[in-house]
Design an enzyme around this catalytic site. Structure first.
Site, short mmCIF file in Angstrom:
data_model
loop_
_atom_site.label_atom_id
_atom_site.label_comp_id
_atom_site.label_asym_id
_atom_site.label_seq_id
_atom_site.Cartn_x
_atom_site.Cartn_y
_atom_site.Cartn_z
N TRP A 190 -1.69 -11.91 -6.65
CA TRP A 190 -2.39 -11.77 -5.68
C TRP A 190 -3.54 -12.94 -5.61
CZ3 TRP A 190 -8.22 -12.86 -6.45
CH2 TRP A 190 -8.49 -12.70 -4.74
N GLU A 229 0.15 -9.63 -2.42
CA GLU A 229 -1.13 -9.38 -1.10
C GLU A 229 -1.83 -10.29 -0.38
OE1 GLU A 229 -3.73 -7.28 -3.84
OE2 GLU A 229 -5.85 -6.77 -2.04
N LYS A 231 -4.09 -11.97 2.57
CA LYS A 231 -5.62 -12.07 3.08
C LYS A 231 -6.31 -12.73 3.77
CE LYS A 231 -10.35 -11.30 0.69
NZ LYS A 231 -10.43 -11.33 -0.95
N ASP A 263 -4.07 -4.24 1.97
CA ASP A 263 -5.20 -4.28 1.61
C ASP A 263 -6.00 -3.97 2.63
OD1 ASP A 263 -7.85 -4.26 0.87
OD2 ASP A 263 -7.22 -4.68 -1.21
N HIS A 266 -8.59 -6.17 4.15
CA HIS A 266 -7.98 -7.60 4.15
C HIS A 266 -7.33 -8.44 5.26
CE1 HIS A 266 -7.45 -8.16 -0.54
NE2 HIS A 266 -8.06 -7.82 -0.07
N HIS A 290 -3.04 -1.03 -0.42
CA HIS A 290 -4.04 -0.88 -1.69
C HIS A 290 -5.14 -0.44 -0.75
CE1 HIS A 290 -3.93 -4.73 -4.65
NE2 HIS A 290 -3.80 -3.40 -5.10
N ASP A 298 -13.76 -6.61 3.84
CA ASP A 298 -13.26 -5.96 2.20
C ASP A 298 -14.32 -6.57 1.38
OD1 ASP A 298 -11.42 -6.91 0.39
OD2 ASP A 298 -12.26 -8.79 0.19
N ASP A 300 -14.71 -3.78 -0.74
CA ASP A 300 -14.33 -2.98 -2.01
C ASP A 300 -15.09 -1.76 -1.95
OD1 ASP A 300 -12.00 -3.75 -2.85
OD2 ASP A 300 -13.24 -6.18 -2.84
N ASP A 330 -7.99 0.43 -4.58
CA ASP A 330 -8.72 -1.36 -4.64
C ASP A 330 -9.65 -1.27 -4.22
OD1 ASP A 330 -9.25 -3.42 -6.26
OD2 ASP A 330 -7.70 -4.37 -4.68
C1 RNT Z 1 -8.43 -9.43 -3.30
C2 RNT Z 1 -7.37 -7.78 -4.05
C3 RNT Z 1 -6.79 -7.73 -5.23
C4 RNT Z 1 -8.07 -7.65 -6.44
C5 RNT Z 1 -7.27 -6.90 -7.32
C6 RNT Z 1 -8.51 -7.05 -8.71
O1 RNT Z 1 -9.15 -9.85 -2.91
O2 RNT Z 1 -7.78 -7.40 -3.00
O3 RNT Z 1 -6.34 -6.51 -5.22
O4 RNT Z 1 -9.35 -6.38 -6.07
O5 RNT Z 1 -7.30 -7.84 -7.96
ZN ZN Z 2 -6.80 -5.43 -3.17
#
Ligand code: RNT
Ligand code: ZN
Length: 413
Positions: A190, A229, A231, A263, A266, A290, A298, A300, A330
């Site tokens: 990523w 990955e 985004k 993810d 994302h 993820h 996003d 997290d 994640d």
């Molecule tokens: C970031 C991505 C990625 C990170 C990790 C820590 O937007 O989601 O996966 O969260 O690499």
């Molecule tokens: Zn991620």
């Protein structure tokens, strides 16, 4: 807070087993399979993705951990202590996802493009001891002196080369993990590259990214699989991100060099990822996940048993795509106890998977193929109330993992 003694758990399970049997679901079989499906638990919730390389370096590349709950692991020893506690609470086969910044340089001075398996021998020993697999992530961000919005797309050949070499070095570490542990390592790439403001030439960064990936993936490795990955935007890359889902989907399809990583945080806020899987499965493609919880976008947040997560797992279980869709977590929430955060998210991920596996998919499909949409909806709604909690309690109990009683032992404010 105790669930009850083993007798109660057994008795409850027998009741649930009978109820699920009535709709054609064999709970014993489900739990046996459930325990085997790996969930790749990310290590970085334990210390807000600080790592052991540059202790003072703040996150960048469009990601941030917010909150200041006390008790954050400050040393590798504390990190391992906390990680152990978290993993002890997670039932079923686990892989641990590492980032390159959790390397042990053994006192040497090494740049990120110079690292190799030697810096990760302790992790392999740890994984063998615990009976877990390992996944890996190059760290294309949080590096002093570098702009995390321009790594593999950097027009400066020297800088781009540095990051390409980092990617190559990391895949080799992934291959070492896979070989040592007998379980393929997925190395997930990523990058936070992108443009804050209007980008006129959106093609050049993508051509550079394509070339960088070609170089990174040039060598075929037996025990490592790569994922990229995407985004849609990030902090500091609001207007344009070269590593979009379309870009990586095209790259993977045309080159076969990698699979895509999705993810859950994302994509656009109203977009969920579950319904996307079949577009990849139709072509026999694999997907890395993820699993995250995007509150607004996003953010997290710690994964919970919410509808998007259930939908993800339903999409996997319906096609039994357990070897095709690789489940990983994640998130990084610094506002609550980090051990608990790691455990809660991973447990909820597996709970969602269990719920999906307990659905009477054959019967639902039959109704659907018969055009009986009324009964399909009725059954979908009725099975939601079956006693899945009894099945979960039994799963935890028989896998030697705490049910709910661990909450009482938590040290929090
Ligand atoms: C970031 C991505 C990625 C990170 C990790 C820590 O937007 O989601 O996966 O969260 O690499
Ligand atoms: Zn991620």
């Amino acid at each position: 807070m105790r669930i009850g003694n083993s007798g109660t758990i057994e008795r409850n399970y027998r009741v649930a087993k009978g109820m699920y049997a009535e709709i054609g679901v064999d709970t014993d079989k489900v739990l046996e399979k459930l325990a085997e499906i790996p969930i790749s638990v990310h290590c970085w919730q334990i210390d807000d993705l600080q790592g052991w390389e540059f202790p003072q370096k703040e996150l960048d590349g469009g990601i941030a951990a917010t909150g200041n709950a006390p008790g954050k692991a400050g040393s590798p020893e504390e990190f391992m202590r906390d990680l152990n506690q978290a993993l002890d609470l997670i039932p079923g086969h686990t892989k641990l996802a590492l980032h390159s910044i959790y390397m042990n340089k053994h006192g040497k001075k090494l740049a990120r493009n110079e690292i190799g398996p030697e810096e990760f021998v302790e992790w392999v020993d740890y994984a063998k001891e615990r009976g877990i697999g390992l996944d890996f992530n190059p760290t294309y961000f949080a590096h002093p002196g570098y702009d995390s919005n321009s790594t593999l797309t950097n027009p400066d050949e020297g800088i781009r080369r540095f990051w390409i070499e980092h990617g190559i070095a990391c895949r080799k570490i992934g291959d070492y993990f896979g070989r040592e542990l007998g379980e393929t390592c997925i190395t997930n790439h990523w990058i936070g590259d992108g443009s804050k403001d209007i980008c006129v030439d959106k093609l050049r960064p993508r051509l550079l990214l394509k070339d960088s990936l070609d170089q990174i993936f040039a060598e075929k490795l037996e025990y490592n699989k790569d994922s990229c990955e995407s985004k849609v935007f990030g902090l500091g890359s609001e207007s344009y991100v070269p590593g979009s889902n379309e870009f990586y989907t095209e790259y993977a399809a045309h080159t076969g060099n990698c699979i895509v990583c999705m993810d859950a945080g994302h994509f656009h806020p109203t977009e969920t990822i579950g319904p996307k899987f079949t577009s990849y499965l139709a072509f026999g493609d694999e997907i890395q996940l993820h699993v995250s919880r995007p509150v607004r976008w996003d953010s997290d947040h710690v994964v919970i048993l919410d509808d998007p997560t259930k939908e993800i797992m339903e999409e996997i279980a319906t096609y039994q795509a357990y070897d095709k869709v690789h489940i990983g977590t994640d998130y990084f929430d610094a506002s609550i106890n980090r051990i608990a955060a790691t455990a809660i998210g991973a447990r909820s991920t597996r709970k969602a998977l269990m719920l999906a596996m307990l659905r009477p998919v054959d019967e639902l499909k039959k109704l659907e193929y018969d055009g009986n949409t009324t009964k399909r909806l009725a059954l979908l709604e009725e099975v939601k109330m079956l006693p899945a909690g009894f099945v979960w309690d039994y799963f935890c109990e028989t896998r030697g993992v705490a049910g709910r009683e661990w909450i009482a032992r938590l040290s929090t404010k």
